[in-house]
Each structure stands twice: as structure tokens, then as C-alpha cells.
Design an enzyme around this catalytic site. Structure first.
Site, PDB file in Angstrom:
ATOM      1  N   HIS A 112     -23.366  30.422  52.280  1.00 28.47           N
ATOM      2  CA  HIS A 112     -23.676  29.096  52.157  1.00 28.47           C
ATOM      3  C   HIS A 112     -22.110  28.282  52.088  1.00 28.47           C
ATOM      4  CE1 HIS A 112     -22.610  29.114  47.863  1.00 28.47           C
ATOM      5  NE2 HIS A 112     -23.175  30.074  47.578  1.00 28.47           N
ATOM      6  N   CYS A 128     -22.169  35.126  45.878  1.00 28.27           N
ATOM      7  CA  CYS A 128     -22.498  34.701  47.380  1.00 28.27           C
ATOM      8  C   CYS A 128     -21.303  34.543  48.104  1.00 28.27           C
ATOM      9  CB  CYS A 128     -23.076  33.231  47.178  1.00 28.27           C
ATOM     10  SG  CYS A 128     -25.041  33.480  46.679  1.00 28.27           S
TER      11      CYS A 128
END
Length: 248
Positions: A112, A128
Site C-alpha cells: 500500500h 505490510c
């Protein structure tokens, strides 16, 4: 005869529920090396681009193995902090490519964007993969659902990591991470914006922070600078403004 065969195959696939456009779709592969925080994107077994990324604060935070992209979300809200999608303060940035790591449905681990471009390249996330917002937007437009993503802690070449997982790829080990943008404007992000903000601040034009995000404050600083140099005050940093600033 060949045309008849192709049409027949398309007809059969349509009856079975397949989209005929996928027949000619390119093969895609993403490899993430935690050893040097780089992400490689391949199409049809050839390296297209390599990007800098941020990964887990601890080695165990970012999983390793073979996974797939199972969700694609634009401007995903940051539920934990009650921050709306698209908000500049949202730590998830502008795009979310959810991955089914550790038996999750794509809502826990992802590739992301970010709200702090200075974090890219560091070991800082909760697990992440963070990218510059411009980079994740580019990747988001390319990547399809079910694209394979390989995570490895190895510092071996991307091709070696691919081979260990049954993929044969080609291309140089490194492709320019980010081509120099000809213009910078509101919405741009990345190291070039960081350089711009540092230069403006040094010259006395306050961008109210050096975060790598070309927002309203940076735009105002650019316009003010342009006015003092008798340039078109449009807030867009093109060749003339770059030359006046002394940046590439």
C-alpha cells in the site's frame, strides 16, 4: 482455420464462465526482498521495474513465502485510527493491494501507499509493504487479482528467488526505480518532492514540513517562489521553475 478454432475456444470458455480477455493476459509476478527492501515487478517473465519499499519493524512482522493479491482497494479507510480513505493523514496511502498471507483474506497484509515518504526504504511497518504513493498507483493499475507475490528475506538476485519458487524470469537485476518526472505538481510524491521541499525551505519558502507529499502547503510555497522569480505562478514545477530552484 485458425480463426475458426480461436472463435470456437472463446465460445467454449464463455460457456464455462471464463473471460476470453484473460486468454491473452500477460503473466505477472511480484517479488519482495526484505534484505534490501526492494520490490520487483515482472510481466511475461521479464523485469519491468524495481521499487524501494518499507517492510516490517521486526523481521517476523512481514511474512515470507508465496501468496496472491486477493483484494484491490482505492483509498481504503484506516479503521484503527478512524481516518477516512483519501485523507492525507491516512497511513495506508491511496491504494491497497491485499495479500492472502498467513491465511488472511487480504484485509491484514498488503502492498500500500503511505503518509510519510521518509519511511520508504526502512524497516518500520507492522508487516505490510509500503510504497511511495506514485509508485503504488502505477503498480495498482498494472496488477490483476490473483497475481503471485513472493516474499523472501534472501539477498540473492530476484531471478534466483523466482527460480526457487518455480519461475524462470529474465532481465537485469535492477531497473531504474523512478524515472525523473518532467513536472512536479499537487498530488506528486516521492524523493523528488522531498528534494523540492528541502530546496524551497532552504530558500525561505516554507512548505510546512518535508514529507515527500506535494500538497496545498507545497503548492503555495511554489507559487510564492514563482512570483518572486517572475515565472507563471501556477504551482507546477516544470523545467523553468526547476532551473530557477537549481534542481533537476
Amino acid at each position: 482455420m485458425n480463426k475458426v478454432l480461436v472463435l470456437a475456444l472463446i465460445f467454449v470458455f464463455s460457456l464455462l464462465g471464463f473471460d476470453h480477455s484473460t486468454i491473452a493476459a500477460s503473466r505477472q509476478l511480484i517479488i519482495i526482498k526484505k534484505a534490501n527492501n526492494q520490490l520487483a515487478y515482472y510481466e511475461n517473465d521479464k523485469l519491468v521495474k524495481v521499487f524501494p519499499v518499507a517492510t516490517g519493524k521486526e523481521a517476523s512482522y512481514t511474512p515470507e513465502g508465496k501468496f496472491k493479491v486477493v483484494t484491490k482497494i482505492m483509498n481504503r479507510p484506516y479503521y484503527k485510527g478512524n481516518i477516512k480513505g483519501g485523507d492525507p493523514k491516512n497511513p495506508l496511502g491511496k491504494r491497497w493491494l491485499g495479500i492472502n498471507a498467513r491465511n488472511t483474506p487480504g484485509n491484514t497484509y498488503a502492498i500500500h501507499g503511505n503518509n510519510d515518504s521518509n519511511s520508504i526504504g526502512k524497516y518500520i511497518s507492522a508487516g505490510c509493504i509500503r510504497m511511495y504513493n506514485n509508485d503504488i498507483q502505477w503498480l495498482y493499475e498494472k496488477v490483476r487479482m490473483n497475481t503471485v507475490v513472493l516474499f523472501a528475506s534472501s539477498n540473492k538476485p530476484f531471478a534466483s528467488i523466482a527460480a526457487q519458487n518455480g519461475y524462470k524470469v529474465s532481465g537485469p537485476e535492477s531497473v531504474p526505480v523512478q524515472a525523473t518526472l518532467s513536472t512536479l505538481k499537487k498530488g506528486s510524491s516521492g524523493p523528488q518532492v522531498v528534494e523540492l521541499q528541502k530546496r524551497l525551505t532552504k530558500l525561505g519558502f516554507n512548505t510546512k514540513g518535508i514529507d515527500g507529499e506535494f500538497g496545498k502547503n507545497t503548492e503555495v510555497a511554489v507559487k510564492t517562489f514563482q512570483k518572486t522569480k517572475k515565472l507563471t505562478a501556477d504551482g507546477v514545477v516544470g523545467p523553468k521553475t526547476k532551473k530557477a530552484l537549481g534542481i533537476k
